[in-house]
Design an enzyme around this catalytic site. Structure first.
Site, PDB file in Angstrom:
ATOM      1  N   ARG A 164       0.048 -10.952   2.846  1.00 41.38           N
ATOM      2  CA  ARG A 164       1.301 -10.496   2.207  1.00 41.38           C
ATOM      3  C   ARG A 164       2.532 -11.059   2.925  1.00 41.38           C
ATOM      4  O   ARG A 164       3.540 -10.365   3.105  1.00 41.38           O
ATOM      5  CB  ARG A 164       1.392  -8.970   2.171  1.00 41.38           C
ATOM      6  CG  ARG A 164       0.359  -8.305   1.309  1.00 41.38           C
ATOM      7  CD  ARG A 164       0.518  -8.710  -0.164  1.00 41.38           C
ATOM      8  NE  ARG A 164      -0.295  -7.853  -1.005  1.00 41.38           N
ATOM      9  CZ  ARG A 164      -1.597  -8.046  -1.244  1.00 41.38           C
ATOM     10  NH1 ARG A 164      -2.219  -9.102  -0.733  1.00 41.38           N
ATOM     11  NH2 ARG A 164      -2.263  -7.213  -2.011  1.00 41.38           N
ATOM     12  N   SER A 238       1.804  -1.592  -3.584  1.00 44.37           N
ATOM     13  CA  SER A 238       1.491  -1.028  -2.260  1.00 44.37           C
ATOM     14  C   SER A 238       2.763  -0.976  -1.436  1.00 44.37           C
ATOM     15  O   SER A 238       3.466  -1.980  -1.311  1.00 44.37           O
ATOM     16  CB  SER A 238       0.485  -1.915  -1.530  1.00 44.37           C
ATOM     17  OG  SER A 238      -0.702  -2.019  -2.257  1.00 44.37           O
ATOM     18  N   GLU A 334       5.511  -3.041   3.056  1.00 38.35           N
ATOM     19  CA  GLU A 334       5.118  -4.319   2.463  1.00 38.35           C
ATOM     20  C   GLU A 334       6.274  -4.931   1.662  1.00 38.35           C
ATOM     21  O   GLU A 334       6.537  -6.120   1.788  1.00 38.35           O
ATOM     22  CB  GLU A 334       3.862  -4.086   1.614  1.00 38.35           C
ATOM     23  CG  GLU A 334       3.072  -5.335   1.342  1.00 38.35           C
ATOM     24  CD  GLU A 334       3.356  -5.850  -0.045  1.00 38.35           C
ATOM     25  OE1 GLU A 334       3.796  -6.999  -0.144  1.00 38.35           O
ATOM     26  OE2 GLU A 334       3.142  -5.111  -1.007  1.00 38.35           O
TER      27      GLU A 334
END
Ligand code: EPU
Length: 338
Positions: A164, A238, A334
């Protein structure tokens, strides 16, 4: 290039958080980006690059020049013995692009179906789901440098993809506007079915040799069953990364919490399921102010209606504290917090 002032960003972020861009510029081509660079006022101002707004938490109005990337177009660039190269404009919707590739008989992106956001945002956070990450299918991208106005083609090494993560979240943040992305879809196509929930679909249906479209349909069904649709409930997917720890740290946690969901990584480290930890701390379905933790997946924070960015961050901090208190692990957000 279109310049607008005092633009509400609420429709442009999937969390549905309120914020106003002092100046918003829509760019449809590399030449448009160069016009921004050469512009007497805009040229020197700090910039923020907005894709589909699916991976940001807006906590304040934006004094920067917000560049909204609307470069469109998708095409098969070339086909050779080892695979296909397909290209899409950064402003294209990611999921529609995935569906288009499948309709053209160009498989390889099916595990990444239904991820919200745009094609241009996909490399920024190296999107991934159900066993495939963008970097596994990446060829190259075109970007315009916001200081020099030059267009560059970047291959994977320069993008520094991580979990990510990419250089576009670091030294290239606010510096480089991605305008087109090319994907390499290898031949012969091989299904990626190793993820537990996909294995379950194979077992349930008895379809042991699914087509790419079948896999996309399964992924869509899995995502719909546990992730909120941003069109109905504001969210940014997320909210935290799954933390990566040493085997010693993991053993220590397992000693105390034998049930913890964890995945050994190829380099010897261990990835822990942040959603499991948040769930274990009792957060699933909870609400603080107008922000909440999604009922079906504790890793996703949601806007219960009318939330502001600071409420989301207050909830995020409370979750971080309780996970730290119980597991000694600091969860890292994130999405990009602005
Ligand atoms: N779990 C719980 N309770 C929860 C949530 C999860 O016990 O509330 C457990 C699950 O049962 C499972 C484990 O935790 O055993 C992992 O959950 P899941 O398979 O849902 O995946 P994840 O690790 O939570 C990651 C990605 C998702 C991606 C899925 C599927 C990150 C930060 N998230 O989630 O990506 O869709 O795997 O590949 O890596 C995103 O980045 O926005 C995103 C949605």
């Amino acid at each position: 290039m279109r310049i607008e002032s005092g633009v509400s960003l609420k429709p442009y972020n999937t969390f549905g958080l309120p914020a106003v861009a002092h100046t918003l510029v829509r760019v449809e081509s590399d030449a448009d980006v160069r016009q921004v660079v050469d512009h007497p006022q805009l040229g020197r101002a700090p910039k923020f690059i907005l894709g589909g707004g699916s991976n940001i938490v807006l906590t304040r109005d934006m004094p920067q020049v917000v560049i909204k990337v609307e470069v469109m177009g998708r095409r098969l660039v070339e086909e050779h013995a080892r695979g296909w190269i397909v290209e899409a404009g950064a402003g294209e919707n990611w999921h529609e692009f995935v569906m288009w590739t499948l309709a053209q008989g160009l498989p390889g992106l099916e595990n990444l179906a239904l991820i919200p956001g745009t094609v241009g945002a996909a490399p920024v956070q190296n999107i991934g789901a159900y066993g495939v990450e963008l970097q596994d299918r990446f060829d190259s991208l075109d970007a315009v440098d916001l200081v020099t106005g030059r267009s560059h083609t970047l291959r994977a090494a320069l993008c520094a993809f991580g979990y990510r993560d990419s250089e576009f979240k670091h030294s290239l943040a606010g510096r480089s506007v991605i305008t087109r992305v090319r994907f390499f879809l290898p031949k012969p196509w091989q299904p990626v079915l190793g993820y537990l929930e996909l294995e379950r679909k194979v077992a349930e249906t008895g379809i042991t040799q699914p087509s790419p479209q079948q896999i996309a349909d399964w992924v869509i069904a899995i995502r719909r069953a546990k992730l909120p649709d941003p069109a109905q409930i504001g969210n940014a997917g997320s909210f935290f990364k799954n933390p990566v720890v040493t085997p010693e740290q993991c053993r220590d946690i397992i000693g105390r919490d034998p049930e913890i969901v964890h995945y050994p990584m190829p380099d010897g480290s261990v990835k822990l399921a942040a959603g499991w930890m948040i769930d274990a701390c009792g957060w699933k379905g909870k609400t603080v102010g107008k922000a909440g933790v999604y009922e079906k997946q504790a890793l996703v924070l949601v806007n219960r209606g009318g939330a502001i960015g600071s409420e989301v961050m207050t909830l995020a901090r409370a979750i971080q504290e309780s996970v730290y208190g119980r597991f000694g692990i600091r969860l890292e957000p994130e999405p990009v917090v602005v």
